[in-house]
Design a protein around this motif. Structure first.
Motif, short mmCIF file in Angstrom:
data_model
loop_
_atom_site.label_atom_id
_atom_site.label_comp_id
_atom_site.label_asym_id
_atom_site.label_seq_id
_atom_site.Cartn_x
_atom_site.Cartn_y
_atom_site.Cartn_z
N LYS A 132 -15.12 -5.55 3.63
CA LYS A 132 -16.23 -6.26 2.81
C LYS A 132 -15.61 -7.69 2.28
CE LYS A 132 -18.49 -2.22 1.78
NZ LYS A 132 -18.89 -1.59 0.64
N ARG A 153 -22.76 5.84 16.91
CA ARG A 153 -21.67 6.02 18.10
C ARG A 153 -22.34 5.84 19.06
NH1 ARG A 153 -16.84 7.06 18.76
NH2 ARG A 153 -16.44 7.10 16.51
N MET A 178 -37.95 1.18 -2.10
CA MET A 178 -36.80 2.09 -2.41
C MET A 178 -36.68 2.63 -4.28
SD MET A 178 -34.49 -0.03 -0.86
CE MET A 178 -33.24 -1.36 -1.98
N ASP A 200 -33.52 3.59 -0.52
CA ASP A 200 -34.52 3.89 0.00
C ASP A 200 -34.03 4.96 0.23
OD1 ASP A 200 -35.63 1.95 1.01
OD2 ASP A 200 -35.79 1.81 2.99
N ASP A 239 -34.20 7.50 2.40
CA ASP A 239 -34.04 8.36 3.33
C ASP A 239 -32.55 8.42 3.30
OD1 ASP A 239 -34.12 6.22 4.49
OD2 ASP A 239 -35.71 6.27 6.32
N PRO A 281 -28.42 7.70 3.92
CA PRO A 281 -27.82 9.07 4.13
C PRO A 281 -26.85 8.94 2.57
CG PRO A 281 -28.32 8.15 6.26
CD PRO A 281 -29.03 7.53 5.19
N TRP A 296 -23.54 6.42 3.30
CA TRP A 296 -24.18 5.46 3.35
C TRP A 296 -24.24 4.92 1.43
CZ3 TRP A 296 -21.90 3.26 7.17
CH2 TRP A 296 -21.77 3.45 8.57
N ARG A 328 -20.10 4.60 0.76
CA ARG A 328 -19.70 3.16 1.20
C ARG A 328 -20.11 2.01 0.89
NH1 ARG A 328 -15.98 3.90 5.23
NH2 ARG A 328 -16.49 1.96 5.42
N ASP A 329 -21.62 1.75 0.98
CA ASP A 329 -22.37 -0.17 0.59
C ASP A 329 -22.31 -0.03 -0.91
OD1 ASP A 329 -22.30 -1.00 3.28
OD2 ASP A 329 -24.32 -0.65 3.53
N GLU A 330 -22.97 0.74 -1.14
CA GLU A 330 -23.93 0.89 -2.55
C GLU A 330 -21.98 1.34 -2.95
OE1 GLU A 330 -26.40 0.02 -3.25
OE2 GLU A 330 -27.23 0.20 -1.63
N PHE A 379 -17.03 6.44 8.56
CA PHE A 379 -18.40 6.96 9.27
C PHE A 379 -18.12 7.22 10.63
CE2 PHE A 379 -21.20 4.36 12.46
CZ PHE A 379 -22.25 5.14 12.87
N CYS A 407 -19.85 9.91 13.86
CA CYS A 407 -21.80 10.03 14.59
C CYS A 407 -22.12 9.19 14.10
CB CYS A 407 -20.81 11.18 15.18
SG CYS A 407 -21.07 12.74 14.01
N ILE A 430 -24.34 12.28 13.22
CA ILE A 430 -24.95 13.49 13.60
C ILE A 430 -24.07 15.17 12.16
CG2 ILE A 430 -26.41 12.74 15.32
CD1 ILE A 430 -24.43 14.28 16.68
#
Lengths: 711, 151
Positions: free
Chosen positions: A222, A426, B1, B18, B20, B22, B25, B28-30, B38, B40, B42
């Motif tokens: 990042k 993927r 949001m 948001d 929805d 997952p 994220w 990892r992101d927030e 990360f 697959c 699914i």
């Protein structure tokens, strides 16, 4: 490393003060190259106040702590541990006092910064030892100067210089003085019998970071102000964009921009999830401007090619056509394998920050130098403006040889002039390739008076170049011997996949030789040994492998596997990446379907640098080889891959793995490759064991489908 | 949001994402907790395995909106010093090759061993069946789990 060119750059080798991780300036958040102070591999010695850069490979701190740069990309082959081990051996330091850092691309200091072809250790063997020995000699000279004594009075051991009279001085005290000395050009390397680090199992240097979830990988990188990009690529190979509607995508909160480049569209967002949603909502209509290919026609193309030899054989000893026409009987068998995705578990990603003055790239790439020149060319920049920092890679298997993702990241960053992290889903990776190409092999062997008389291989693969290895076993052992290779064309992108070409060629060849031995009423191992031993007295033409080494691993595997005394054993052996491997697989059948229960593996890879890491590579190669031979299948329809994710594509699981026992041929020969060579023989060993259990032969991968049909 | 309060590794966070999104994220992101990987997207590979109230779960397929008031543990919070018996066993056996899947493997094994402290080989294989290791470190993973059980 070129010592000569380095000694010309005296100015480069000045003392550089890098207090407390100062090398990481500009990467404050990223831990990929920074020693983790909690790691148990981190030494007992205190962190230095000053580091002294003694060569591009080695820095020594004032406390005696040593930093060794690992030049090559780390992809799971563990060279970030084994390459510094080689340097540390010659440097004469305690391994526990060594910190390893990943070097970025630096063509001035390092050569061949590539992860590919299982060649890192083999190519680095001399230069890494020389790098360590050179610095050791400089430290000895610095001590000699300090004590005003002859350097012959001194020895180095465990980070300390010892005088014959009993005086000692630590490397930490000598480092600043050593850094200003002339670099010796003719240094003596250690005798292998004196090795203290090489040959001893050393833990992966990144293990503490891995098991505690530190940001080691490219996808973890990042930077302040960074945005994310996910790219929509054409649905099928052979398509171009006709029209694009990005209204719905732009309405998603977090989506910053939608940028078309060529036939790709990048969705730029402040968060990954927004970019992924943006990709799903993008409406693109494509038009086909080329053939949309499919698996049925690929297989037809292979069969057609295999029906005829070429005009120019790759090898032609004696007269095969005549031998076959004179034979009492011909064994004629064809083997086919599908396309495969690489599927490293870390999806493709790359960071790029393109500005007016520089192009900064960070990420997982097996070929940084090639990527640097391609990015420079793409953006019209000078290669010297393009920097690449290497991160740990979450697997590659050949996929990360192809830096198309780095080029995409650079192009996107160039267009939006922001630092960007490109991430593939993927599904993107399954759909975009490059893939291992499908290939086929047809073998014909003549049998006359109960003996082998003539051997003809025709190979064919898509975009494969030479689909054969014409000078490898059994070349040289058969009088009338011919190899032909057809290169078929496809618009599906293809590339190297772990043990390119041989990952299936070996399965086919070793299955055929097994069937041939059975036909000749010979034990499969005895038959191979007969061919090799006869060739020792009567070698036909030139060969690229050593008969004795092949014999050596075959005999070792025969003994260790208790060959012939256990149920359902299949044998296979193969030479690749300068390494010799023989494997005996055993299977058990449940409802006519096999479980591979045991593999005994004999390996001649020269001197073993790090037995712990070596066994990991060997086990991984065998499991990978078995898994893909049994299950791997990527099929195409209307130009696109039908399998889109792991719910449709089967990878081997823990319960499907055999026990593996590994046996090294004891050797002080120079080390050879280990990342790939245990994979090629695995498929054949399983197919031959399946024959022992069922009396049925396997000709088409994935074997599991064929087994189900046969069962 | 939407605003959410979540508890990860015994720490409370306020986030705005948001509905929805997952959990993967969010982590990892927030929250910059990137040990959860990360693979697959699914719930097929297990690289994103975390604990929700102690149970192994696939964070890539769990929307943030469904986990109110639950305690989340990631690899970063499995132990204070990276010294959970499984982490120690992973080191002892030098399990990783590329290393990417290993946090998920450890999280699956940790939750499983809590429920079943003395499993058979077959039970280990069953519990680990849905964690993919593309490098094929499975034998070492199994050895490490067995050695963690002993300790």
């Amino acid at each position: 490393m070129s010592l000569t060119s380095q000694s010309k750059r005296r100015d480069f080798l000045k003392v550089s003060a890098l207090a407390g991780g100062g090398l990481m300036i500009g990467f404050p958040w990223f831990m990929g190259c920074k020693p983790d102070i909690k790691s148990d591999i981190i030494p007992s010695l205190p962190q230095p106040d000053q580091w002294f850069d003694i060569s591009g490979f080695i820095k020594i701190g004032d406390t005696g702590l040593v930093t060794i740069m690992s030049p090559n990309p780390e992809i799971g082959q563990n060279i970030k541990t084994s390459m510094p081990m080689i340097i540390a051996e010659e440097l004469e330091v305690n391994w526990k006092d060594v910190v390893v850092e990943q070097a970025g691309l630096n063509k001035d200091v390092f050569t061949r910064q590539v992860a590919g072809g299982s060649q890192s250790i083999r190519h680095g063997w001399v230069s890494l030892r020389t790098a360590g020995a050179t610095v050791r000699e400089m430290l000895l000279q610095a001590a000699a100067n300090e004590w005003e004594t002859d350097v012959d009075e001194l020895t180095a051991s465990e980070g300390t210089v010892l005088h014959r009279d009993g005086r000692t001085i630590g490397y930490g005290e000598l480092a600043s003085k050593a850094a200003s000395l002339e670099i010796p050009t003719d240094v003596k390397l250690k005798d292998p019998k004196d090795y203290k680090i090489i040959g001893k199992g050393k833990q992966n240097v990144d293990i503490q970071g891995i098991i505690t979830g530190k940001p080691l990988f490219g996808i973890d990188f990042k930077r302040d102000g960074m945005v994310y990009a996910v790219v929509k690529r054409p649905d099928a190979f052979g398509q171009k964009i006709m029209s694009l509607d990005d209204t719905a995508t732009r309405n998603i909160k977090g989506v910053i921009d939608v940028v078309q480049f060529g036939d790709k569209v990048a969705i730029i967002a402040d968060k990954i999830w927004a970019a992924i949603k943006g990709q799903k909502n993008l409406k693109v209509i494509y038009v086909s401007d080329d053939t949309l290919e499919n698996t049925i026609s690929h297989n037809e193309d292979l069969q057609k090619a295999l029906s005829n030899p070429t005009k120019e054989p790759k090898r032609n000893d004696g007269d095969v056509m005549r031998a076959l026409s004179d034979a009492d009987e011909i064994l004629d068998r064809t083997y086919i394998a599908p396309f495969l995705p690489h599927n490293p578990l870390e999806p493709m990603n790359f960071f790029a920050d393109v500005t007016a003055s520089k192009v900064e790239l960070v990420g997982p790439i097996q070929t940084p130098e090639w990527t640097q020149s391609r990015v420079a060319q793409l953006l019209g920049r000078d290669a010297s403006e393009v920097s690449i920092m290497l991160t740990r890679m979450g697997g590659g298997f050949g996929r990360r040889l192809y830096g198309n993702f780095a080029l995409e990241a650079a192009e996107i960053s160039d267009k939006i002039r922001k630092p960007v992290q490109l991430i593939y889903t993927r599904e993107d990776d399954f759909a975009s390739g490059p893939y291992r190409p499908a290939s086929g092999y047809r073998f014909r062997a003549g049998i006359k008076d109960g003996e082998l008389s003539g051997y003809h291989l025709i190979g064919a693969g898509f975009n494969m170049g030479n689909a054969t290895r014409e000078n490898w076993f059994p070349a040289g052992t058969i009088k009338d011997f011919r190899v032909d290779s057809h290169n078929l064309k496809t618009n599906i992108p293809t590339g190297a996949w772990r043990a390119p070409v041989t990952n299936f060629l070996a399965s086919a060849e070793q299955s055929f030789i097994d069937e041939l031995a059975t036909k000749l009423d010979k034990d499969p191992i005895t038959f191979r040994l007969e061919l090799l031993r006869n060739a020792k007295d009567n070698l036909i033409g030139e060969i690229d492998y050593e008969l004795d080494k092949m014999i050596g691993v075959i005999e070792l595997a025969r003994g260790k596997s208790d060959w012939g005394n256990r149920k359902n054993q299949g044998f296979s052996c193969y030479y690749s990446h300068n390494t010799y491997v023989a494997e005996v697989a055993e299977i058990e059948l449940t409802d006519d379907l096999p479980k591979v229960t045991r593999v005994s593996c004999a390996v001649d890879c020269g001197i073993v640098i790090n037995p712990l890491g070596a066994i990991n590579q060997i086990e991984g190669g065998i499991i990978d080889g078995i898994g893909h031979a049994l299950y791997g299948d990527l099929t195409f329809d209307k130009g696109k891959a039908k399998e889109k994710n792991f719910n449709q594509y089967r990878l081997i699981k823990m319960s499907e793995c055999p026990d593996i026992d590994v046996h090294f041929v004891e050797s002080n020969n120079d080390p050879t490759g280990l990342g790939e060579p245990t994979l090629p023989p695995a498929g054949g060993a399983v197919a031959n064991a399946f024959f022992k259990a069922t009396g049925k032969r396997l000709y088409k991968q994935p074997y599991y489908k064929e087994m189900e049909m046969l069962g | 949001m939407t605003r959410y309060k979540i508890n990860v590794n015994n720490k409370d966070y306020d986030i705005e994402v948001d509905k929805d999104t997952p959990l993967l994220w969010v982590l990892r992101d927030e929250l910059d907790l990137v040990g959860t990987k990360f693979g697959c997207g699914i719930a097929q590979c297990g690289a994103c395995t975390i604990h929700i109230d102690g149970s192994a779960s696939r964070s890539c397929s769990i929307p943030i909106d469904t986990i109110a008031n639950k305690k989340i543990t990631t690899i970063e919070g499995l132990s204070d010093q990276g010294d959970h018996p499984l982490q120690e066993a992973w080191k002892k056996h030098d399990v990783p090759q590329c290393g990417y899947c290993q946090a998920g493997q450890i999280m699956t094994a940790a939750s499983f061993l809590k429920e079943k402290p003395n499993p058979t080989d077959a039970e280990i294989e069953e519990a680990m069946h849905y964690n993919i290791c593309r490098c094929g470190t499975y034998l070492k993973i199994k050895q490490a789990i067995k050695s963690a059980i002993k300790s």
